[in-house]
Motif scaffolding. Structure first.
Motif, mmCIF file in Angstrom:
data_model
loop_
_atom_site.group_PDB
_atom_site.id
_atom_site.type_symbol
_atom_site.label_atom_id
_atom_site.label_comp_id
_atom_site.label_asym_id
_atom_site.label_seq_id
_atom_site.Cartn_x
_atom_site.Cartn_y
_atom_site.Cartn_z
ATOM 1 N N GLY A 242 30.437 -12.552 -6.481
ATOM 2 C CA GLY A 242 31.473 -11.800 -5.707
ATOM 3 C C GLY A 242 31.670 -10.277 -5.970
ATOM 4 O O GLY A 242 32.130 -9.649 -5.048
ATOM 5 N N TYR A 243 30.713 -9.989 -6.913
ATOM 6 C CA TYR A 243 30.902 -8.557 -7.097
ATOM 7 C C TYR A 243 29.564 -7.616 -6.504
ATOM 8 O O TYR A 243 29.933 -7.114 -5.273
ATOM 9 C CB TYR A 243 31.005 -8.108 -8.393
ATOM 10 C CG TYR A 243 32.087 -8.592 -9.099
ATOM 11 C CD1 TYR A 243 33.294 -7.607 -9.377
ATOM 12 C CD2 TYR A 243 32.249 -9.755 -10.187
ATOM 13 C CE1 TYR A 243 34.288 -7.887 -10.081
ATOM 14 C CE2 TYR A 243 33.447 -10.026 -10.526
ATOM 15 C CZ TYR A 243 34.437 -9.316 -10.517
ATOM 16 O OH TYR A 243 35.732 -9.510 -11.252
ATOM 17 N N LEU A 244 28.534 -7.952 -6.889
ATOM 18 C CA LEU A 244 27.472 -6.913 -6.183
ATOM 19 C C LEU A 244 26.727 -8.134 -5.132
ATOM 20 O O LEU A 244 26.530 -9.237 -5.543
ATOM 21 C CB LEU A 244 26.295 -6.553 -7.624
ATOM 22 C CG LEU A 244 26.749 -5.628 -8.687
ATOM 23 C CD1 LEU A 244 25.706 -5.260 -9.374
ATOM 24 C CD2 LEU A 244 27.511 -4.473 -8.202
ATOM 25 N N ASP A 245 26.482 -7.387 -4.128
ATOM 26 C CA ASP A 245 26.118 -8.148 -3.131
ATOM 27 C C ASP A 245 27.442 -8.978 -2.487
ATOM 28 O O ASP A 245 27.099 -9.913 -2.002
ATOM 29 C CB ASP A 245 24.898 -9.099 -3.158
ATOM 30 C CG ASP A 245 23.476 -8.360 -3.512
ATOM 31 O OD1 ASP A 245 23.297 -7.271 -3.249
ATOM 32 O OD2 ASP A 245 22.882 -9.231 -4.364
ATOM 33 N N GLY A 246 28.347 -8.270 -2.980
ATOM 34 C CA GLY A 246 29.538 -9.069 -2.431
ATOM 35 C C GLY A 246 30.622 -7.755 -2.021
ATOM 36 O O GLY A 246 30.541 -6.992 -1.232
ATOM 37 N N GLY A 247 31.948 -7.777 -2.744
ATOM 38 C CA GLY A 247 32.754 -6.963 -2.604
ATOM 39 C C GLY A 247 32.502 -5.436 -2.925
ATOM 40 O O GLY A 247 33.280 -4.453 -2.630
ATOM 41 N N THR A 248 31.538 -5.368 -4.051
ATOM 42 C CA THR A 248 31.204 -4.126 -4.719
ATOM 43 C C THR A 248 30.052 -3.226 -4.155
ATOM 44 O O THR A 248 29.960 -2.124 -4.473
ATOM 45 C CB THR A 248 31.173 -4.323 -6.132
ATOM 46 O OG1 THR A 248 32.187 -5.037 -6.435
ATOM 47 C CG2 THR A 248 31.414 -2.998 -6.992
ATOM 48 N N SER A 249 29.136 -4.168 -3.566
ATOM 49 C CA SER A 249 28.109 -3.411 -3.006
ATOM 50 C C SER A 249 27.367 -4.401 -2.030
ATOM 51 O O SER A 249 27.699 -5.234 -1.802
ATOM 52 C CB SER A 249 26.891 -3.155 -4.206
ATOM 53 O OG SER A 249 26.214 -4.410 -4.482
ATOM 54 N N CYS A 250 26.640 -3.505 -0.846
ATOM 55 C CA CYS A 250 25.917 -4.396 0.021
ATOM 56 C C CYS A 250 24.552 -3.676 0.256
ATOM 57 O O CYS A 250 24.373 -2.209 0.306
ATOM 58 C CB CYS A 250 26.905 -3.845 1.242
ATOM 59 S SG CYS A 250 25.998 -4.142 2.951
ATOM 60 N N HIS A 251 23.574 -4.404 0.070
ATOM 61 C CA HIS A 251 22.244 -4.013 0.191
ATOM 62 C C HIS A 251 21.731 -4.348 1.560
ATOM 63 O O HIS A 251 21.345 -5.116 2.076
ATOM 64 C CB HIS A 251 21.139 -5.016 -0.798
ATOM 65 C CG HIS A 251 19.746 -4.610 -0.848
ATOM 66 N ND1 HIS A 251 18.972 -5.408 -1.241
ATOM 67 C CD2 HIS A 251 19.226 -3.405 -0.329
ATOM 68 C CE1 HIS A 251 17.847 -4.722 -1.110
ATOM 69 N NE2 HIS A 251 17.787 -3.533 -0.569
ATOM 70 N N TYR A 252 21.849 -3.196 2.499
ATOM 71 C CA TYR A 252 21.867 -3.522 3.836
ATOM 72 C C TYR A 252 20.375 -3.434 4.386
ATOM 73 O O TYR A 252 20.093 -3.883 5.438
ATOM 74 C CB TYR A 252 22.570 -2.348 4.833
ATOM 75 C CG TYR A 252 22.148 -0.824 4.396
ATOM 76 C CD1 TYR A 252 20.995 -0.259 4.964
ATOM 77 C CD2 TYR A 252 22.872 -0.112 3.425
ATOM 78 C CE1 TYR A 252 20.912 0.906 4.989
ATOM 79 C CE2 TYR A 252 22.427 1.117 2.925
ATOM 80 C CZ TYR A 252 21.490 1.574 3.713
ATOM 81 O OH TYR A 252 21.049 2.769 3.531
ATOM 82 N N ARG A 253 19.525 -2.748 3.584
ATOM 83 C CA ARG A 253 18.272 -2.623 3.662
ATOM 84 C C ARG A 253 17.770 -1.890 5.079
ATOM 85 O O ARG A 253 16.916 -0.908 5.055
ATOM 86 C CB ARG A 253 17.721 -4.107 4.035
ATOM 87 C CG ARG A 253 17.447 -4.951 2.474
ATOM 88 C CD ARG A 253 16.975 -6.265 2.506
ATOM 89 N NE ARG A 253 15.791 -6.423 3.169
ATOM 90 C CZ ARG A 253 15.263 -7.328 3.911
ATOM 91 N NH1 ARG A 253 16.290 -8.262 4.198
ATOM 92 N NH2 ARG A 253 14.258 -7.332 4.575
ATOM 93 N N LEU A 254 18.092 -2.171 6.248
ATOM 94 C CA LEU A 254 17.811 -1.503 7.552
ATOM 95 C C LEU A 254 19.001 -1.301 8.250
ATOM 96 O O LEU A 254 19.775 -2.163 8.495
ATOM 97 C CB LEU A 254 16.507 -1.973 8.182
ATOM 98 C CG LEU A 254 15.082 -1.996 7.527
ATOM 99 C CD1 LEU A 254 14.283 -2.922 8.029
ATOM 100 C CD2 LEU A 254 14.426 -0.723 7.406
ATOM 101 N N PHE A 255 19.184 0.002 8.884
ATOM 102 C CA PHE A 255 20.285 -0.022 9.767
ATOM 103 C C PHE A 255 20.546 -0.886 10.833
ATOM 104 O O PHE A 255 21.732 -1.441 11.067
ATOM 105 C CB PHE A 255 20.290 1.470 10.126
ATOM 106 C CG PHE A 255 20.665 2.575 9.100
ATOM 107 C CD1 PHE A 255 21.855 2.517 8.643
ATOM 108 C CD2 PHE A 255 19.653 3.310 8.627
ATOM 109 C CE1 PHE A 255 21.906 3.592 7.283
ATOM 110 C CE2 PHE A 255 19.670 4.096 7.531
ATOM 111 C CZ PHE A 255 20.995 4.211 7.051
ATOM 112 N N PRO A 256 19.443 -1.365 11.506
ATOM 113 C CA PRO A 256 19.682 -2.311 12.708
ATOM 114 C C PRO A 256 20.502 -3.881 11.997
ATOM 115 O O PRO A 256 21.045 -4.368 12.471
ATOM 116 C CB PRO A 256 18.068 -2.583 13.312
ATOM 117 C CG PRO A 256 17.493 -1.345 13.101
ATOM 118 C CD PRO A 256 18.009 -0.757 11.725
#
Length: 329
Positions: A242-256
């Motif tokens: 629930g923290y990283l890759d959750g409420g604290t960080s987002c690994h979006y990778r590419l803008f689309p």
């Protein structure tokens, strides 16, 4: 909450990553005022392993990073380089302050919450579980997952059975320790990095026979990372979800992909941190941000998808965006 200050490292170089580094730093400063460590942008230096100068030379990018209190950390590539740029995250660890806990993030990440409140236990390293079963791909004639992974644990004198998730069925990829290398952390970057590099070189230069037919590019970092984490006593359950890759960080990778599948909050944050003129002046030089953020193409991508009912496979998302002519990378 982490009980000691820690540093954050991303990698940056000429091209796309320098603009993503500005975005990362802006999101960290906006969303994590409690973070008291140092933010390092590790930058590879020109040398024989690069055919072009990879360093950041854009003065506006450098000024923006300085204003966001990000420290440029030059490092030399001794092993990887242009042939395997994912190796930057491995080699750059040697340039971080010895003995100071660290968290590495891929540059295509936004910090979306208070990083200081993440309950890191740096004595038990871990990494991103936002991962699909991309490696290995067992062949018809074997060996299977067990044979392939066991050969790697044996190579480095590690206990294989204790790495298994016995709640998952035999020969199913989730039974075996496997991470996305989008983030990882540990107690000492130099100790972690030295082992990461040694394991990666060994697998690249002399792969076990059981890896015959398996692709090492681009998977080498993700093949070796579980072994390094396991060797330091870490694992899949070291960080509460629930923290990283959750409420604290987002690994979006590419803008689309960000516009297609991430939450309204992430999109709002992106627009918030890209709005100031001093940031906009820098980022509009990068075509995907210019088109997606400032010219509204991202909103068109977002309208194509229902976030509550996304296609199960990322490739289907990519294909739909491409069909509409909105894909950029």
């Amino acid at each position: 909450m982490a009980d000691a200050p820690f540093n954050v490292m991303i990698t940056g170089q000429a091209g796309r990553l320098q603009y993503e580094a500005v975005l990362f730093a802006a999101s960290l400063r906006r969303c994590s005022p409690g973070f008291t460590g140092r933010l390092f942008v590790a930058v590879p230096q020109p040398g024989p392993l690069w055919d072009k100068d990879p360093s950041i030379r854009n003065p506006e990018v450098l000024q923006a990073l300085a204003e966001l209190d990000a420290e440029i950390l030059p490092f030399e590539n001794q092993v990887f380089g242009a042939a395997y740029p994912y190796g930057n995250k491995i080699e750059a660890l040697q340039a971080l302050p010895e003995g100071e806990p660290f968290v590495f993030f891929d540059t295509d990440t936004l910090i979306t919450g208070e990083l200081a409140e993440v309950p890191f236990d740096f004595s038990r390293p871990s990494a991103s579980l936002r991962v699909e079963g991309t490696w290995p791909v067992p062949t018809l004639y074997g060996p299977g997952y067990t044979g392939i992974w066991q050969s790697l644990y044996t190579r480095f004198g590690l206990d294989f059975p204790s790495s298994l998730d016995l709640s998952q069925p035999d020969e199913y990829w989730k039974r075996y320790l496997y991470f996305n290398a989008g983030f990882f952390y540990g107690a000492c970057p130099r100790a972690f990095g030295a082992r990461f590099l040694a394991y990666a070189q060994s697998v690249r230069d002399d792969p076990p026979a059981e890896l015959t037919g398996q692709s090492l590019d681009p998977w080498l970092d993700q093949i070796v990372l579980p072994l390094v984490i396991h060797s330091f006593g870490g694992g899949r359950d070291a960080l509460p979800p629930g923290y990283l890759d959750g409420g604290t960080s987002c690994h979006y990778r590419l803008f689309p992909l960000l516009y297609a599948r991430e939450s309204d909050r992430v999109v709002e944050l992106l627009h918030e941190i890209t709005a100031p003129n001093r940031i906009k002046k820098v980022l509009k030089a990068y075509e995907p941000i210019k088109r997606m953020v400032y010219q509204g193409r991202g909103a068109k991508v977002r309208a194509l998808f229902d976030r509550e009912n996304l296609p199960r496979r990322e490739q289907a998302i990519r294909n739909r965006i491409k069909k509409e002519g909105f894909w950029m990378r």
